[in-house]
Motif scaffolding. Structure first.
Motif, PDB file in Angstrom:
ATOM      1  N   PRO A  65       0.811  -1.234   0.000  1.00 29.47           N
ATOM      2  CA  PRO A  65       0.000   0.000   0.000  1.00 29.47           C
ATOM      3  C   PRO A  65       0.840   1.278   0.000  1.00 29.47           C
ATOM      4  O   PRO A  65       0.505   2.241  -0.692  1.00 29.47           O
ATOM      5  CB  PRO A  65      -0.821  -0.126   1.286  1.00 29.47           C
ATOM      6  CG  PRO A  65      -0.923  -1.604   1.534  1.00 29.47           C
ATOM      7  CD  PRO A  65       0.383  -2.185   1.038  1.00 29.47           C
ATOM      8  N   SER A  66       1.935   1.284   0.738  1.00 29.86           N
ATOM      9  CA  SER A  66       2.751   2.506   0.804  1.00 29.86           C
ATOM     10  C   SER A  66       3.532   2.726  -0.484  1.00 29.86           C
ATOM     11  O   SER A  66       3.655   3.865  -0.959  1.00 29.86           O
ATOM     12  CB  SER A  66       3.698   2.446   2.012  1.00 29.86           C
ATOM     13  OG  SER A  66       2.952   2.490   3.218  1.00 29.86           O
ATOM     14  N   ALA A  69       1.085   3.941  -3.004  1.00 26.22           N
ATOM     15  CA  ALA A  69       0.716   5.343  -2.756  1.00 26.22           C
ATOM     16  C   ALA A  69       1.822   6.276  -3.229  1.00 26.22           C
ATOM     17  O   ALA A  69       1.555   7.362  -3.771  1.00 26.22           O
ATOM     18  CB  ALA A  69       0.437   5.559  -1.268  1.00 26.22           C
ATOM     19  N   LEU A  70       3.067   5.869  -3.047  1.00 25.10           N
ATOM     20  CA  LEU A  70       4.193   6.683  -3.502  1.00 25.10           C
ATOM     21  C   LEU A  70       4.196   6.774  -5.025  1.00 25.10           C
ATOM     22  O   LEU A  70       4.400   7.852  -5.600  1.00 25.10           O
ATOM     23  CB  LEU A  70       5.497   6.078  -2.964  1.00 25.10           C
ATOM     24  CG  LEU A  70       6.768   6.875  -3.200  1.00 25.10           C
ATOM     25  CD1 LEU A  70       7.618   6.919  -1.919  1.00 25.10           C
ATOM     26  CD2 LEU A  70       7.595   6.315  -4.330  1.00 25.10           C
ATOM     27  N   ALA A  73       1.488   9.091  -6.085  1.00 27.24           N
ATOM     28  CA  ALA A  73       1.853  10.493  -5.827  1.00 27.24           C
ATOM     29  C   ALA A  73       2.733  11.027  -6.949  1.00 27.24           C
ATOM     30  O   ALA A  73       2.576  12.171  -7.393  1.00 27.24           O
ATOM     31  CB  ALA A  73       2.556  10.624  -4.480  1.00 27.24           C
ATOM     32  N   ASP A 175      14.887  -3.499   6.549  1.00 28.43           N
ATOM     33  CA  ASP A 175      14.830  -2.062   6.270  1.00 28.43           C
ATOM     34  C   ASP A 175      14.402  -1.827   4.819  1.00 28.43           C
ATOM     35  O   ASP A 175      15.146  -2.137   3.887  1.00 28.43           O
ATOM     36  CB  ASP A 175      16.216  -1.450   6.535  1.00 28.43           C
ATOM     37  CG  ASP A 175      16.207   0.072   6.506  1.00 28.43           C
ATOM     38  OD1 ASP A 175      15.153   0.672   6.235  1.00 28.43           O
ATOM     39  OD2 ASP A 175      17.281   0.655   6.763  1.00 28.43           O
ATOM     40  N   ARG A 177      12.895   1.178   2.561  1.00 28.41           N
ATOM     41  CA  ARG A 177      12.458   2.571   2.439  1.00 28.41           C
ATOM     42  C   ARG A 177      12.548   3.055   0.992  1.00 28.41           C
ATOM     43  O   ARG A 177      13.439   2.628   0.253  1.00 28.41           O
ATOM     44  CB  ARG A 177      13.334   3.473   3.323  1.00 28.41           C
ATOM     45  CG  ARG A 177      13.016   3.386   4.806  1.00 28.41           C
ATOM     46  CD  ARG A 177      14.031   4.177   5.622  1.00 28.41           C
ATOM     47  NE  ARG A 177      15.315   3.470   5.692  1.00 28.41           N
ATOM     48  CZ  ARG A 177      16.497   4.063   5.901  1.00 28.41           C
ATOM     49  NH1 ARG A 177      16.559   5.381   6.048  1.00 28.41           N
ATOM     50  NH2 ARG A 177      17.601   3.333   5.955  1.00 28.41           N
ATOM     51  N   GLU A 179      12.218   6.734  -1.525  1.00 26.16           N
ATOM     52  CA  GLU A 179      12.116   8.197  -1.585  1.00 26.16           C
ATOM     53  C   GLU A 179      12.105   8.623  -3.039  1.00 26.16           C
ATOM     54  O   GLU A 179      12.904   8.133  -3.841  1.00 26.16           O
ATOM     55  CB  GLU A 179      13.310   8.829  -0.851  1.00 26.16           C
ATOM     56  CG  GLU A 179      13.353  10.344  -0.956  1.00 26.16           C
ATOM     57  CD  GLU A 179      14.561  10.963  -0.235  1.00 26.16           C
ATOM     58  OE1 GLU A 179      14.923  10.491   0.856  1.00 26.16           O
ATOM     59  OE2 GLU A 179      15.142  11.903  -0.797  1.00 26.16           O
ATOM     60  N   VAL A 187       8.354  12.683  -1.848  1.00 27.15           N
ATOM     61  CA  VAL A 187       7.538  11.732  -1.096  1.00 27.15           C
ATOM     62  C   VAL A 187       8.448  10.605  -0.636  1.00 27.15           C
ATOM     63  O   VAL A 187       9.398  10.228  -1.333  1.00 27.15           O
ATOM     64  CB  VAL A 187       6.372  11.158  -1.934  1.00 27.15           C
ATOM     65  CG1 VAL A 187       5.236  12.157  -2.032  1.00 27.15           C
ATOM     66  CG2 VAL A 187       6.825  10.738  -3.329  1.00 27.15           C
ATOM     67  N   ALA A 188       8.163  10.067   0.536  1.00 25.09           N
ATOM     68  CA  ALA A 188       9.029   9.021   1.088  1.00 25.09           C
ATOM     69  C   ALA A 188       8.207   8.082   1.948  1.00 25.09           C
ATOM     70  O   ALA A 188       7.172   8.467   2.503  1.00 25.09           O
ATOM     71  CB  ALA A 188      10.147   9.650   1.918  1.00 25.09           C
ATOM     72  N   ASN A 189       8.667   6.864   2.044  1.00 20.57           N
ATOM     73  CA  ASN A 189       8.007   5.841   2.867  1.00 20.57           C
ATOM     74  C   ASN A 189       8.887   5.438   4.044  1.00 20.57           C
ATOM     75  O   ASN A 189      10.084   5.223   3.890  1.00 20.57           O
ATOM     76  CB  ASN A 189       7.771   4.568   2.050  1.00 20.57           C
ATOM     77  CG  ASN A 189       6.556   4.675   1.174  1.00 20.57           C
ATOM     78  OD1 ASN A 189       5.730   5.545   1.383  1.00 20.57           O
ATOM     79  ND2 ASN A 189       6.458   3.800   0.199  1.00 20.57           N
ATOM     80  N   ASP A 190       8.266   5.270   5.179  1.00 22.51           N
ATOM     81  CA  ASP A 190       8.941   4.718   6.358  1.00 22.51           C
ATOM     82  C   ASP A 190       8.848   3.197   6.385  1.00 22.51           C
ATOM     83  O   ASP A 190       8.100   2.602   5.612  1.00 22.51           O
ATOM     84  CB  ASP A 190       8.227   5.222   7.618  1.00 22.51           C
ATOM     85  CG  ASP A 190       8.620   6.613   7.979  1.00 22.51           C
ATOM     86  OD1 ASP A 190       9.762   6.993   7.708  1.00 22.51           O
ATOM     87  OD2 ASP A 190       7.764   7.331   8.532  1.00 22.51           O
ATOM     88  N   ASN A 191       9.516   2.615   7.327  1.00 20.86           N
ATOM     89  CA  ASN A 191       9.385   1.192   7.602  1.00 20.86           C
ATOM     90  C   ASN A 191       8.121   0.914   8.405  1.00 20.86           C
ATOM     91  O   ASN A 191       7.511   1.813   8.971  1.00 20.86           O
ATOM     92  CB  ASN A 191      10.599   0.715   8.382  1.00 20.86           C
ATOM     93  CG  ASN A 191      11.801   0.518   7.476  1.00 20.86           C
ATOM     94  OD1 ASN A 191      11.761  -0.313   6.567  1.00 20.86           O
ATOM     95  ND2 ASN A 191      12.862   1.277   7.699  1.00 20.86           N
ATOM     96  N   LEU A 192       7.752  -0.354   8.459  1.00 22.06           N
ATOM     97  CA  LEU A 192       6.647  -0.793   9.308  1.00 22.06           C
ATOM     98  C   LEU A 192       7.194  -1.463  10.559  1.00 22.06           C
ATOM     99  O   LEU A 192       8.247  -2.092  10.529  1.00 22.06           O
ATOM    100  CB  LEU A 192       5.754  -1.778   8.556  1.00 22.06           C
ATOM    101  CG  LEU A 192       5.020  -1.245   7.317  1.00 22.06           C
ATOM    102  CD1 LEU A 192       4.138  -2.342   6.723  1.00 22.06           C
ATOM    103  CD2 LEU A 192       4.187  -0.022   7.653  1.00 22.06           C
ATOM    104  N   ARG A 193       6.437  -1.337  11.652  1.00 19.86           N
ATOM    105  CA  ARG A 193       6.810  -1.929  12.938  1.00 19.86           C
ATOM    106  C   ARG A 193       5.596  -2.658  13.513  1.00 19.86           C
ATOM    107  O   ARG A 193       4.462  -2.316  13.177  1.00 19.86           O
ATOM    108  CB  ARG A 193       7.247  -0.834  13.915  1.00 19.86           C
ATOM    109  CG  ARG A 193       8.520  -0.143  13.497  1.00 19.86           C
ATOM    110  CD  ARG A 193       8.748   1.132  14.260  1.00 19.86           C
ATOM    111  NE  ARG A 193      10.033   1.717  13.892  1.00 19.86           N
ATOM    112  CZ  ARG A 193      10.214   2.503  12.825  1.00 19.86           C
ATOM    113  NH1 ARG A 193       9.212   2.828  12.067  1.00 19.86           N
ATOM    114  NH2 ARG A 193      11.422   2.967  12.559  1.00 19.86           N
TER     115      ARG A 193
END
Lengths: 269, 269, 269, 269
Positions: A65-66, A69-70, A73, A175, A177, A179, A187-193
């Motif tokens: 999903p992320s 979305a990126l 965008a 990891d 990520r 950008e 736009v950038a994506n973080d990691n999931l936790r």
């Protein structure tokens, strides 16, 4: 078509299974890579071109999903004209040493996902690939002829740039990520936790969980959406979201990176 | 006008100095609180009303760049009609026990800043104050008749609500956060840290520095801007940004909170 | 010794001023780069070697509190054996076109700071440099023979890798981020903003301020600490924190990057 | 036992269904609240005490992975002796006006979850409740005798404090945050969003998605884990994780808050 994930030692069964499924008129979902040998891949795709069955290649991360979305965008113009893509992709731990020889090496086994992601996000085909690689995690990986830590840069005809960094081991988890940087923004994506917990104490503040352990957890949602997309493509007789040609091109980039490491030259593709 | 910061044992010198400065026709910058005794404050302000000298009360936090930006966001309508304000204000360590008796207690010494901030952000005068308080940090504070851990709620005539939480000790540093919530959004402020470093390892990810130690570091910029505002008010003969009446009203709220703790009733002000 | 910051058109005065100051026995703080011509720099350093005056080169970013904390974290072993360094460095807007010809080009003018940072953080000398560069911001920059968007990769003898990405224009402000990845963890730095305000509304949540506008604001603290270090070095007669040799090596890396772009080969240094 | 979520207009069917299920010897999972009338709840629990069937009350938020991790962090002593709990709980939009009369009001319908969370996190029973409430979202809610915006403070016998803030409408989505503060640190939970995307442009940086829309999305995982816990309790014949007594006590706190609003006094429970 094996669904066991990334480091199958059965990659060499893919082409045979594809050809048999195609002969039987079955729609195909094939894990990446199609094969480690580009010539074999190209023969397979040529034979497939004569059949009407769809072949969907399992670059599941496009369905995260992320990541999706990126990509949206970028495509929606939210960052203007795209200039640079950065991909950080580090595994929590190396594969079993015994499996290393059959992986085809870091670029064909691990970076292949990032090559696909880079192509997809750049929106233009890479025309030049450069790479450097080291063995910094485990010297036994070098003894087996492979590397475990790499940086890649690709350039498109329009001058867009894509950086990839990889490592086979990250102490803090898997990891992943992305950008994308353009003329009007980033736009950038973080990691999931596993949780959103933040811990603060005398030693520091806002410490968060280690990252999700590995791809099965991190990309769980992407596999569901990938299968949905495959089924929808078959039922609606629409083009597959990730084609055999996408599979071939990612492998071409992996081969180019390998050549770049050996030669010290950027390789044109 | 002492500039030694928050817990001066010379608060009881303020009124005398104010009156002497006023008699000499000097502009006055007075640290909060004006005095611990509301009757004395009111007599002082009454006498001051007959002189033309400006009195600026040192609620420096209004001049913190992030607090000022949050106030501007509210006033500019960025969050629509304001509904709730949340103030978290925790000190790193209690004051010396010897100073406790002369502080006037937690509400007049420490919360007084938050009462001023709450009034300022609410944009409507609080009409009701309720509070609860405990001694959870150090029983010697209780032995001296004071508390160290408190929660306050204030309500304005228009029904806006403001929560304040305080503690005399926080292991992770000087915790100073604001949040304002309205009909079309929310604005909030984070804490400040010495660096932006984020550390990730096997034990956790994105761990940041402990917070800035205390008010001299955290509000350094606010003191500079406060002095600029004082000087500008004097030179331009304009109304002071924080008036004697602001000083008085914050003390009224502190007294109301103290009464609320004793009575268990919300106190109308 | 000009203090006007990064894009001085007086870089060509540096060597003459250095030599006159050295002749006068004065300690020297020289803005980067020492000169755009490596041969001239080397002659200058050779002549300087015969004098006892210290020469401190103005790579101010080493004195940024967050960069210094990141370096300390690496040196203290907090991330184990260093493997990869990532440097993102994007300017808010290109320099005036008229100044482009005298800058020496993107690598010598802008990336030079990142080359120094990369060398410093890697803790091993780069032995190989590769770069790619495009003109994506303003075609007039290309017309003047320069580029505005670049990616660089450097490798040390020990196989450590450093990625740098640059762009002359970023819509969201002056983007300055560092990341260091090692065998037991990762440390990274965020950007700085004028306030900590976070805005949430129907369109999105946690939106923060644009970044600090440019280097004078972003690195204000580093200039103070740099001067302190220079003065301390002179008074204590200790080695300067950033030496003439550091200045020379950064320029060597910039020249190598330029050659790599032209040749498509990684350049050994 | 209806599973339709929070604002059922069938709450008044719960007691009858519980008693019939108990008579039939069936294990019971009952949505909160058991009933809006505390006397009816107490009669039901008294009758239930004579049967061996387990009754599990649906305070699903205890099973949210992040809430559970926060509770574990407290219980494991990660923040030392607990002092303060902060609960922010804001709905995206009010319920249909037609349903307001049957909800029992904000405290019994919406805050009831937060009363349970507060009790659970405090680790000590609240002995005192104070609340204030306004109608700031929609005057029609006031016309129906209810409120839409509230703040609550609870205190335990040991002096621990718990703040709750509620609103029936938040423009940025369903806001669900927890914070626990103790003698050696703090733990806090963020909201969840559909993706991790962060957007940066000229207007601001790091803007994230609006929050997940409402409880079905936000607490999806908690419902799965709640059912697992219910099934496990039945199969293993172990005490239920959330008991009928937990259901009763949350309702007692809601009633106390309502009385506090009416009287302006803190209410002892």
């Amino acid at each position: 078509m094996d669904g066991t994930g990334r480091r199958s030692d059965r990659t060499n069964t893919h082409v045979d299974l594809i050809e048999r499924a195609a002969a039987a008129g079955k729609a195909i979902l094939c894990e990446k890579p199609i094969d480690l040998d580009i010539a074999k891949v190209e023969r397979c795709l040529a034979s497939l071109a004569r059949t009407p069955v769809p072949l969907f290649v399992g670059f599941n991360r496009r369905f995260d999903p992320s990541a999706a979305a990126l990509k949206r965008a970028i495509d929606d113009g939210q960052i203007g004209a795209l200039r640079q893509v950065l991909i950080t992709s580090r595994d929590p731990a190396p594969p079993p040493l015994a499996s290393i020889p059959s992986t085809g090496g870091l670029f064909r086994d691990m970076t292949i996902h990032d090559f696909d992601m880079g192509r997809w996000l750049l929106g233009e085909e890479p025309v030049e690939v450069w790479a450097t690689a080291s063995c910094l995690v485990d010297p036994q990986i070098a003894a087996l002829g492979d590397v475990d830590t790499a940086m890649v840069v690709m350039r498109s005809a329009g001058g867009r740039q894509c950086h990839i960094n990889n490592c086979r081991q990250a102490a803090y988890g898997y990891d992943q990520r992305l950008e994308a940087f353009g003329s009007s923004g980033m736009v950038a994506n973080d990691n999931l936790r596993p949780t959103t917990l933040r811990r603060s104490g005398a030693a520091g503040t806002e410490a968060r969980d280690p990252l999700l352990p590995f791809f099965l957890e991190r990309y769980a949602e992407s596999y569901v959406r990938e299968l949905d997309a495959f089924v929808a493509a078959v039922l609606d007789k629409k083009p597959v979201a990730v084609s055999a040609e996408d599979g071939r091109r990612a492998l071409v980039l992996a081969d180019a990176a390998l050549e770049a490491v050996k030669s010290g030259h950027a390789v044109r593709v």
